[in-house]
Scaffold this motif. Structure first.
Motif, PDB file in Angstrom:
ATOM      1  N   PRO A  20     -22.932  34.919  34.283  1.00 27.78           N
ATOM      2  CA  PRO A  20     -22.638  34.057  33.142  1.00 27.78           C
ATOM      3  C   PRO A  20     -23.410  32.742  33.167  1.00 27.78           C
ATOM      4  N   THR A  21     -23.745  32.277  31.985  1.00 26.98           N
ATOM      5  CA  THR A  21     -24.352  30.955  31.838  1.00 26.98           C
ATOM      6  C   THR A  21     -23.262  29.902  32.033  1.00 26.98           C
ATOM      7  N   PRO A  22     -23.524  28.818  32.783  1.00 28.94           N
ATOM      8  CA  PRO A  22     -22.493  27.819  33.055  1.00 28.94           C
ATOM      9  C   PRO A  22     -22.204  26.878  31.877  1.00 28.94           C
ATOM     10  N   PHE A  23     -22.574  27.292  30.681  1.00 32.78           N
ATOM     11  CA  PHE A  23     -22.253  26.557  29.461  1.00 32.78           C
ATOM     12  C   PHE A  23     -22.327  27.550  28.316  1.00 32.78           C
ATOM     13  N   ASP A  24     -21.705  27.244  27.193  1.00 33.31           N
ATOM     14  CA  ASP A  24     -21.811  28.137  26.043  1.00 33.31           C
ATOM     15  C   ASP A  24     -22.691  27.498  24.976  1.00 33.31           C
ATOM     16  N   LYS A  25     -22.963  28.253  23.921  1.00 35.21           N
ATOM     17  CA  LYS A  25     -23.918  27.780  22.918  1.00 35.21           C
ATOM     18  C   LYS A  25     -23.391  26.626  22.088  1.00 35.21           C
ATOM     19  N   ARG A  26     -22.115  26.304  22.227  1.00 33.97           N
ATOM     20  CA  ARG A  26     -21.535  25.164  21.514  1.00 33.97           C
ATOM     21  C   ARG A  26     -21.368  23.950  22.419  1.00 33.97           C
ATOM     22  N   ASP A  27     -21.869  24.010  23.626  1.00 33.04           N
ATOM     23  CA  ASP A  27     -21.700  22.906  24.559  1.00 33.04           C
ATOM     24  C   ASP A  27     -22.310  21.630  23.978  1.00 33.04           C
ATOM     25  N   PRO A  28     -21.552  20.537  23.915  1.00 36.16           N
ATOM     26  CA  PRO A  28     -22.074  19.298  23.315  1.00 36.16           C
ATOM     27  C   PRO A  28     -23.207  18.666  24.105  1.00 36.16           C
ATOM     28  N   ARG A  29     -23.426  19.111  25.323  1.00 34.13           N
ATOM     29  CA  ARG A  29     -24.523  18.556  26.124  1.00 34.13           C
ATOM     30  C   ARG A  29     -25.865  19.182  25.777  1.00 34.13           C
ATOM     31  N   LEU A  30     -25.863  20.275  25.034  1.00 34.92           N
ATOM     32  CA  LEU A  30     -27.104  20.961  24.690  1.00 34.92           C
ATOM     33  C   LEU A  30     -27.982  20.109  23.786  1.00 34.92           C
TER      34      LEU A  30
END
Length: 285
Positions: A180-190
């Protein structure tokens, strides 16, 4: 030295203007305390400067090491840069602009005769014979390796920003990997890197980091920066004053960068222009 010269304004008013990190920090503080109407767009990490009618006139992309909520500085900014194209990935962990760890991955994902990745080929032709199975297996392992390294970064460090460049074709494979990626596509840090990225290798990773450490003023109307007279006043009086006090070399270049190399794994990387076509900025919505 970065000096704002109003005599060349007409020639440059529709051009983006890059600003060294120290000068960008001064400008951000001045704008925050000014009466200019503004709004912060966290997804693009930029400040939108508007007219009285709410029309967006100028964008100010902040350096990745700057915090909009804490323009005076203080806490160091830790971030990851992730550059992905078919069969190529360069990634690194950075603290306040310094690359402390990096990794370059290659994978056999491109059909040699067609110059097209197996993923793109499947969309039009379907599965082929043994070669396609090998390439699909390499694709799965490619994203597993990427996410494994990302997991290491996120477990060992606090991550404030995630700067990414990845084509829309490849994004689903990143997020659906068995690791798994340690963040999702909605992560505000992206943060979507607003720049075309060439085939990811170590030098391209460092060049991207240099780009992200600069601020950028972006004219959003034909009037250019003249659409906000107060902005021009800030550029003329505040930035020139700062530039006069600082070392020209510091202002002409970004802050010094120290690169501590990790594992160099990039055996005779071949540049595949045909596979570059879809790897611009993507909309993840």
């Amino acid at each position: 030295m970065y000096l704002y010269n109003p005599s060349v304004r007409n020639k440059q008013q529709n051009m983006n203007r890059f600003i060294p990190a120290q000068v960008a920090a001064t400008l951000l503080q001045s704008l925050r305390s000014s009466s200019i109407r503004q709004a912060y767009d966290p997804e693009k990490h930029r400040l939108l400067l508007m007219g009285e009618d709410g029309l967006e006139l100028v964008g100010f992309r902040l350096p990745i090491t700057s915090s909009y909520h804490n323009p005076e500085g203080g806490r160091k900014q830790n971030y990851v840069i992730l550059l992905i194209q078919a069969g190529h990935c360069a990634m690194g962990y950075f603290e306040n602009g310094q690359c402390l760890n990096h990794k370059v991955f290659r994978s056999y994902m491109v059909r040699q005769k067609q110059g097209k990745s197996q993923i793109k080929y499947l969309k039009t032709k379907g599965k082929s014979r043994a070669g396609s199975r090998v390439r699909l297996g390499e694709t799965a392992e490619f994203f597993e390796n990427i996410n494994t390294r990302l997991q290491d970064y996120f477990q060992a460090h606090r991550i404030d920003r995630i700067a990414m460049s990845c084509s829309k074709t490849l994004l689903p494979y990143l997020y659906t990997s068995t690791v798994p990626t340690p963040f999702d596509k909605r992560d505000p840090r992206l943060f979507r890197i607003p720049k075309h990225i060439h085939t990811p290798i170590y030098e391209v990773l460092l060049d991207t980091n240099r780009f992200l450490q600069r601020g950028e003023l972006i004219a959003l109307t034909e009037a250019g920066f003249a659409a906000i007279p107060a902005l021009e006043d800030l550029l003329l009086h505040h930035l020139n004053a700062d530039a006069a006090q600082d070392d020209p070399e510091t202002l002409n270049d970004i802050a010094d960068e120290v690169y501590v190399t990790d594992e160099w794994e990039e055996d005779d990387v071949s540049f595949d222009e045909a596979d570059d076509e879809e790897d611009d900025i993507v909309d993840w919505d």
